[in-house]
Scaffold this motif. Structure first.
Motif, PDB file in Angstrom:
ATOM      1  N   ILE A 100      46.377  36.276  14.160  1.00 20.01           N
ATOM      2  CA  ILE A 100      46.039  34.930  13.704  1.00 20.01           C
ATOM      3  C   ILE A 100      46.404  34.736  12.234  1.00 20.01           C
ATOM      4  O   ILE A 100      46.863  33.668  11.817  1.00 20.01           O
ATOM      5  CB  ILE A 100      44.540  34.654  13.934  1.00 20.01           C
ATOM      6  CG1 ILE A 100      44.253  34.536  15.434  1.00 20.01           C
ATOM      7  CG2 ILE A 100      44.097  33.385  13.202  1.00 20.01           C
ATOM      8  CD1 ILE A 100      42.782  34.422  15.776  1.00 20.01           C
ATOM      9  N   GLU A 101      46.202  35.776  11.437  1.00 19.09           N
ATOM     10  CA  GLU A 101      46.482  35.688   9.999  1.00 19.09           C
ATOM     11  C   GLU A 101      47.959  35.827   9.666  1.00 19.09           C
ATOM     12  O   GLU A 101      48.371  35.667   8.522  1.00 19.09           O
ATOM     13  CB  GLU A 101      45.695  36.770   9.253  1.00 19.09           C
ATOM     14  CG  GLU A 101      44.198  36.554   9.253  1.00 19.09           C
ATOM     15  CD  GLU A 101      43.807  35.282   8.528  1.00 19.09           C
ATOM     16  OE1 GLU A 101      44.455  34.931   7.519  1.00 19.09           O
ATOM     17  OE2 GLU A 101      42.852  34.626   8.990  1.00 19.09           O
ATOM     18  N   ARG A 102      48.794  36.188  10.657  1.00 19.16           N
ATOM     19  CA  ARG A 102      50.243  36.374  10.441  1.00 19.16           C
ATOM     20  C   ARG A 102      50.516  37.364   9.315  1.00 19.16           C
ATOM     21  O   ARG A 102      51.327  37.129   8.431  1.00 19.16           O
ATOM     22  CB  ARG A 102      50.928  35.035  10.184  1.00 19.16           C
ATOM     23  CG  ARG A 102      50.857  34.084  11.372  1.00 19.16           C
ATOM     24  CD  ARG A 102      51.525  32.749  11.116  1.00 19.16           C
ATOM     25  NE  ARG A 102      50.819  31.990  10.085  1.00 19.16           N
ATOM     26  CZ  ARG A 102      51.350  31.669   8.925  1.00 19.16           C
ATOM     27  NH1 ARG A 102      52.578  32.029   8.623  1.00 19.16           N
ATOM     28  NH2 ARG A 102      50.648  30.974   8.044  1.00 19.16           N
ATOM     29  N   SER A 103      49.826  38.485   9.379  1.00 18.28           N
ATOM     30  CA  SER A 103      49.966  39.517   8.355  1.00 18.28           C
ATOM     31  C   SER A 103      51.344  40.168   8.408  1.00 18.28           C
ATOM     32  O   SER A 103      51.988  40.228   9.458  1.00 18.28           O
ATOM     33  CB  SER A 103      48.881  40.586   8.573  1.00 18.28           C
ATOM     34  OG  SER A 103      49.033  41.642   7.658  1.00 18.28           O
ATOM     35  N   GLN A 104      51.813  40.666   7.248  1.00 16.40           N
ATOM     36  CA  GLN A 104      53.084  41.398   7.201  1.00 16.40           C
ATOM     37  C   GLN A 104      52.899  42.914   7.141  1.00 16.40           C
ATOM     38  O   GLN A 104      53.865  43.661   7.247  1.00 16.40           O
ATOM     39  CB  GLN A 104      53.908  40.960   5.978  1.00 16.40           C
ATOM     40  CG  GLN A 104      54.611  39.635   6.150  1.00 16.40           C
ATOM     41  CD  GLN A 104      53.872  38.506   5.452  1.00 16.40           C
ATOM     42  OE1 GLN A 104      52.913  38.723   4.725  1.00 16.40           O
ATOM     43  NE2 GLN A 104      54.316  37.289   5.691  1.00 16.40           N
ATOM     44  N   LEU A 105      51.653  43.360   6.975  1.00 19.19           N
ATOM     45  CA  LEU A 105      51.382  44.794   6.894  1.00 19.19           C
ATOM     46  C   LEU A 105      49.901  45.019   7.175  1.00 19.19           C
ATOM     47  O   LEU A 105      49.054  44.273   6.699  1.00 19.19           O
ATOM     48  CB  LEU A 105      51.730  45.343   5.506  1.00 19.19           C
ATOM     49  CG  LEU A 105      51.491  46.837   5.257  1.00 19.19           C
ATOM     50  CD1 LEU A 105      52.424  47.684   6.127  1.00 19.19           C
ATOM     51  CD2 LEU A 105      51.703  47.180   3.782  1.00 19.19           C
ATOM     52  N   VAL A 106      49.609  46.066   7.960  1.00 21.97           N
ATOM     53  CA  VAL A 106      48.221  46.419   8.269  1.00 21.97           C
ATOM     54  C   VAL A 106      47.930  47.799   7.697  1.00 21.97           C
ATOM     55  O   VAL A 106      48.680  48.754   7.934  1.00 21.97           O
ATOM     56  CB  VAL A 106      47.973  46.434   9.791  1.00 21.97           C
ATOM     57  CG1 VAL A 106      46.540  46.860  10.086  1.00 21.97           C
ATOM     58  CG2 VAL A 106      48.253  45.069  10.401  1.00 21.97           C
TER      59      VAL A 106
END
Length: 290
Positions: A100-106
């Protein structure tokens, strides 16, 4: 005939390799940090804070139901990070929140104690669109994680974005080593591809592998050449043999801060057999699973 055969292989290799010559940075605008009420949480938050300062990233902190909300909120806000209001209690819920947050790295902590692992790493890496940085031991200095990076390459090069995170995360003044291991599986693939070229197909296995390494070297040189304006050093090494053994040997002598493995295909992680094994067995330093 032999020269023509080598040229045919070279052409096949070049078609797969050309995309890596234009390597763009990843816009790390959004980073996800996961905490689970574990001693590794501090390392995760310190890494997140470092990336926020370095890239101006918006960092969202996700907590499992096992992490105390007040403790997480206090630690996150101390570092100017944004804690998510709702906790997650399963791998699917975490993947959904990150998506949902459209993250680029976890950033994800995986404790050594198997009993303390509440998230399925395989499903997380394969289900989350962004790469996952697995942290399995405490990190004293976050910048050191990105100061010397080993990026393992298996098979032919496929997509520019498979290099993009390594090139983005490498610290100024640091080192990035591209380690391409030529395996016996590649030998079989090339024999099939070049069945119309009997000269090269009839070579002994070791000799053909050496030919592949020799002709593939010029493309890794092109990758290095494409990095000349970067603020860190990029090098390469081509070795022949078993991927897992070669990577483990290199990690033992190289004093690396981070290991990169896998590839991205159509927006999701892809791990071959050796990449999958390495993702699980390398535990002394953070592992970035693309």
């Amino acid at each position: 005939m032999r020269e023509r055969s080598l040229d045919e292989f070279e052409s096949i290799f070049e078609q797969a390799s050309i995309p890596v010559l234009n390597i763009a940075n990843v816009d790390l605008a959004r980073v996800s940090a996961v905490v689970k009420g574990d001693p590794l949480d501090e390392s995760i938050l310190d890494l997140a804070s470092h990336l926020k300062t370095r890239f101006g990233s918006e960092v969202r902190v996700y907590r499992s139901t096992g992490a105390d909300a007040d403790t997480v909120f206090a630690a996150a806000r101390k570092r100017s990070l944004s804690p998510a209001e709702e906790p997650f209690n399963s791998t699917a819920e975490l993947v959904g929140q990150v998506s949902i947050e459209r993250s680029q790295l976890v950033l994800f902590p995986e404790p050594a104690d198997e009993a303390a692992r509440t998230i399925d790493i395989d499903h997380l890496v394969q289900g989350a669109a962004p790469p996952v940085l697995l942290v399995r031991s405490p990190v004293d200095k976050p910048a050191d994680v990105f100061g010397k990076i080993l990026h393992s390459l298996t098979g032919n090069f496929q997509q520019t974005q498979n290099f993009a995170h390594s090139f983005t995360l490498a610290e100024s003044g640091g080192v990035l080593l591209l380690l391409h291991t030529v395996t016996s599986d590649e030998l079989a693939d090339v024999r099939d591809a070049l069945q119309v070229s009997p000269d090269i197909a009839d070579e002994e296995g070791d000799e053909l592998l050496e030919s592949m390494a020799h002709h593939g070297e010029r493309f890794l040189k092109a990758v290095v050449a494409a990095s000349r304006r970067r603020s860190f050093d990029v090098g390469y090494r081509i070795l022949i043999g078993d991927v897992v053994s070669i990577v483990q040997q290199e990690l033992e002598i190289g004093d690396y801060g981070m290991f990169v493995v896998g590839s991205h295909r159509e927006g999701h992680s892809y791990l071959g057999a050796s990449d999958y094994q390495l993702m699980h067995v390398v535990r002394g330093i953070p592992v970035l699973a693309l």
